[in-house]
Design an enzyme around this catalytic site. Structure first.
Site, PDB file in Angstrom:
ATOM      1  N   ASP A 130     -16.937  74.398  73.396  1.00 25.33           N
ATOM      2  CA  ASP A 130     -17.398  73.681  72.202  1.00 25.33           C
ATOM      3  C   ASP A 130     -18.246  74.658  71.388  1.00 25.33           C
ATOM      4  O   ASP A 130     -18.680  75.690  71.920  1.00 25.33           O
ATOM      5  CB  ASP A 130     -18.229  72.444  72.599  1.00 25.33           C
ATOM      6  CG  ASP A 130     -18.283  71.399  71.488  1.00 25.33           C
ATOM      7  OD1 ASP A 130     -17.681  70.323  71.663  1.00 25.33           O
ATOM      8  OD2 ASP A 130     -18.918  71.667  70.444  1.00 25.33           O
ATOM      9  N   ARG A 183     -21.126  73.848  70.403  1.00 28.05           N
ATOM     10  CA  ARG A 183     -22.490  73.593  70.883  1.00 28.05           C
ATOM     11  C   ARG A 183     -22.420  73.152  72.343  1.00 28.05           C
ATOM     12  O   ARG A 183     -21.363  72.709  72.805  1.00 28.05           O
ATOM     13  CB  ARG A 183     -23.160  72.500  70.044  1.00 28.05           C
ATOM     14  CG  ARG A 183     -22.427  71.182  70.151  1.00 28.05           C
ATOM     15  CD  ARG A 183     -22.963  70.117  69.212  1.00 28.05           C
ATOM     16  NE  ARG A 183     -22.023  68.993  69.187  1.00 28.05           N
ATOM     17  CZ  ARG A 183     -22.068  67.946  69.994  1.00 28.05           C
ATOM     18  NH1 ARG A 183     -23.019  67.829  70.884  1.00 28.05           N
ATOM     19  NH2 ARG A 183     -21.167  66.996  69.917  1.00 28.05           N
ATOM     20  N   TYR A 236     -10.428  63.019  55.697  1.00 31.83           N
ATOM     21  CA  TYR A 236     -10.071  63.042  57.117  1.00 31.83           C
ATOM     22  C   TYR A 236      -8.625  62.571  57.313  1.00 31.83           C
ATOM     23  O   TYR A 236      -7.841  63.213  58.026  1.00 31.83           O
ATOM     24  CB  TYR A 236     -11.044  62.128  57.863  1.00 31.83           C
ATOM     25  CG  TYR A 236     -10.791  61.938  59.335  1.00 31.83           C
ATOM     26  CD1 TYR A 236     -10.935  62.980  60.230  1.00 31.83           C
ATOM     27  CD2 TYR A 236     -10.444  60.677  59.835  1.00 31.83           C
ATOM     28  CE1 TYR A 236     -10.727  62.784  61.582  1.00 31.83           C
ATOM     29  CE2 TYR A 236     -10.243  60.478  61.184  1.00 31.83           C
ATOM     30  CZ  TYR A 236     -10.380  61.526  62.064  1.00 31.83           C
ATOM     31  OH  TYR A 236     -10.180  61.332  63.394  1.00 31.83           O
TER      32      TYR A 236
HETATM   33  N1  SER Z   1     -13.093  56.866  64.658  1.00 35.32           N
HETATM   34  C1  SER Z   1     -12.570  57.679  63.595  1.00 35.32           C
HETATM   35  C2  SER Z   1     -13.395  57.584  62.388  1.00 35.32           C
HETATM   36  O1  SER Z   1     -13.971  56.539  62.173  1.00 35.32           O
HETATM   37  C3  SER Z   1     -11.170  57.263  63.286  1.00 35.32           C
HETATM   38  O2  SER Z   1     -10.284  58.186  63.791  1.00 35.32           O
HETATM   39  O3  SER Z   1     -13.453  58.502  61.636  1.00 35.32           O
END
Ligand code: SER
Length: 312
Positions: free
Chosen positions: A35, A37, A143
């Site tokens: 990792d 960290r 994301y």
């Molecule tokens: N748990 C994640 C998030 O909330 C979803 O992949 O970003």
């Protein structure tokens, strides 16, 4: 060749528990945890651990050669809520770390990859309930865009170069050992901590916000199953839908009240509400059931008991 495993992102919520399971299954000297960290003492003392930046190709290649790694679990990523604040950093981390690992497999330096995707690959135009394996995917978060692009690259590397990469679209994951970091589903962990500590919780999502969720033990079991399945059973090389639980803040509150009757929740939705509203409420995982016998075990009521007992 004998199996030797590298975990990238071992100090995180999934990494901590996946490392423990893999060490138990294959022996602690076969599993190298890394990792950027340090993690908790159980992780550091339970077997080999090294500091590694997943974006540093040379350092990654060095560890892989030095330890004769065959299988890589790449768990390092910036999650949905944090990624909205640092879009370019999130994109660079989430994509470059994946390319590093995919290219090492393409060059035959490793044999097998696990890379997690997420329900975040879906977007506002996706059918919200019983979301199919193949459907409209127009993610509206940084994301989600990175996970969607990652899925396409995984499939591409399998088709063009025969890279054995396997993936699951994790729902929100709930665990007591290590906190999640920077996700939209994190409330479902935090709520248990605050219920025990303060008897109250202010939720950043509204009470009717239903999202797909899962207890960590089921998620780890799914991960091990998809990685152990015979190659010919893996018909999805983008990422598998995985269904566990579906609940909203009101329902998790009801389950906590069975143990802590005076527990109180209030609602103050913030920017994460919009992220949650863009995601499905429930997932259809028939393909995972068929290909590698997936089935979720732990219910909301069971999870609440486990969480409260262990956090006490
Ligand atoms: N748990 C994640 C998030 O909330 C979803 O992949 O970003």
């Amino acid at each position: 060749m004998k199996k030797r495993i590298l975990i990238i992102g071992a100090s995180g919520q999934i990494g901590t528990e996946l490392t423990a399971s893999l060490r138990e299954q294959f022996g602690k000297h076969k599993v190298i945890a890394t990792d950027i960290r340090e993690g908790d003492s159980a992780l550091l003392e339970g077997g080999p651990f090294e500091i590694l930046d997943a974006m540093d190709y040379k350092a990654l290649e060095d560890i892989i050669i030095r330890h004769e790694i065959t299988d890589v679990y790449l768990l390092a990523a910036m999650l949905s809520a944090t990624a909205e604040k640092f879009p370019m950093r999130a994109w660079n981390l989430n994509m470059n770390s994946l390319f590093n690992v995919l290219n090492l497999a393409k060059d035959n330096k490793i044999k097998k990859i696990f890379w997690p995707s997420s329900i975040a690959v879906f977007g506002p135009t996706t059918p919200k309930t019983n979301t199919p394996q193949q459907t409209v995917m127009e993610p509206s978060t940084v994301y989600g865009i990175s996970k969607q692009a990652g899925e396409r690259w995984c499939e591409y590397y399998f088709n063009k170069y025969g890279v054995d990469v396997r993936s699951i679209r994790y729902p929100g994951l709930i665990s007591y050992k290590t906190l999640p970091g920077g996700g939209t589903t994190d409330y479902a962990v935090d709520i248990y901590h605050k219920a025990l500590k303060h008897g109250e919780y202010q939720c950043f999502l509204s009470e009717e916000t239903t999202l797909p969720m899962m207890f960590i033990d089921d998620a780890i079991r799914a991960t091990l199953s998809v990685m152990e399945a015979p190659k010919e059973n893996i018909n999805v090389r983008s990422s598998y839908n995985l269904a566990g639980l579906s609940f909203n803040p009101k329902e998790i509150t009801e389950s906590i009240k069975k143990h802590i009757p005076n527990f109180e929740i209030s609602y103050k939705p913030d920017f994460r509400q919009e992220i949650a509203d863009s995601w499905p409420q429930s997932i259809n995982d028939e393909v995972a059931q068929k290909d590698w016998n997936w089935k979720n075990n732990i219910s909301l009521e069971e999870m609440t008991s486990i969480m409260l007992d262990n956090l006490k």
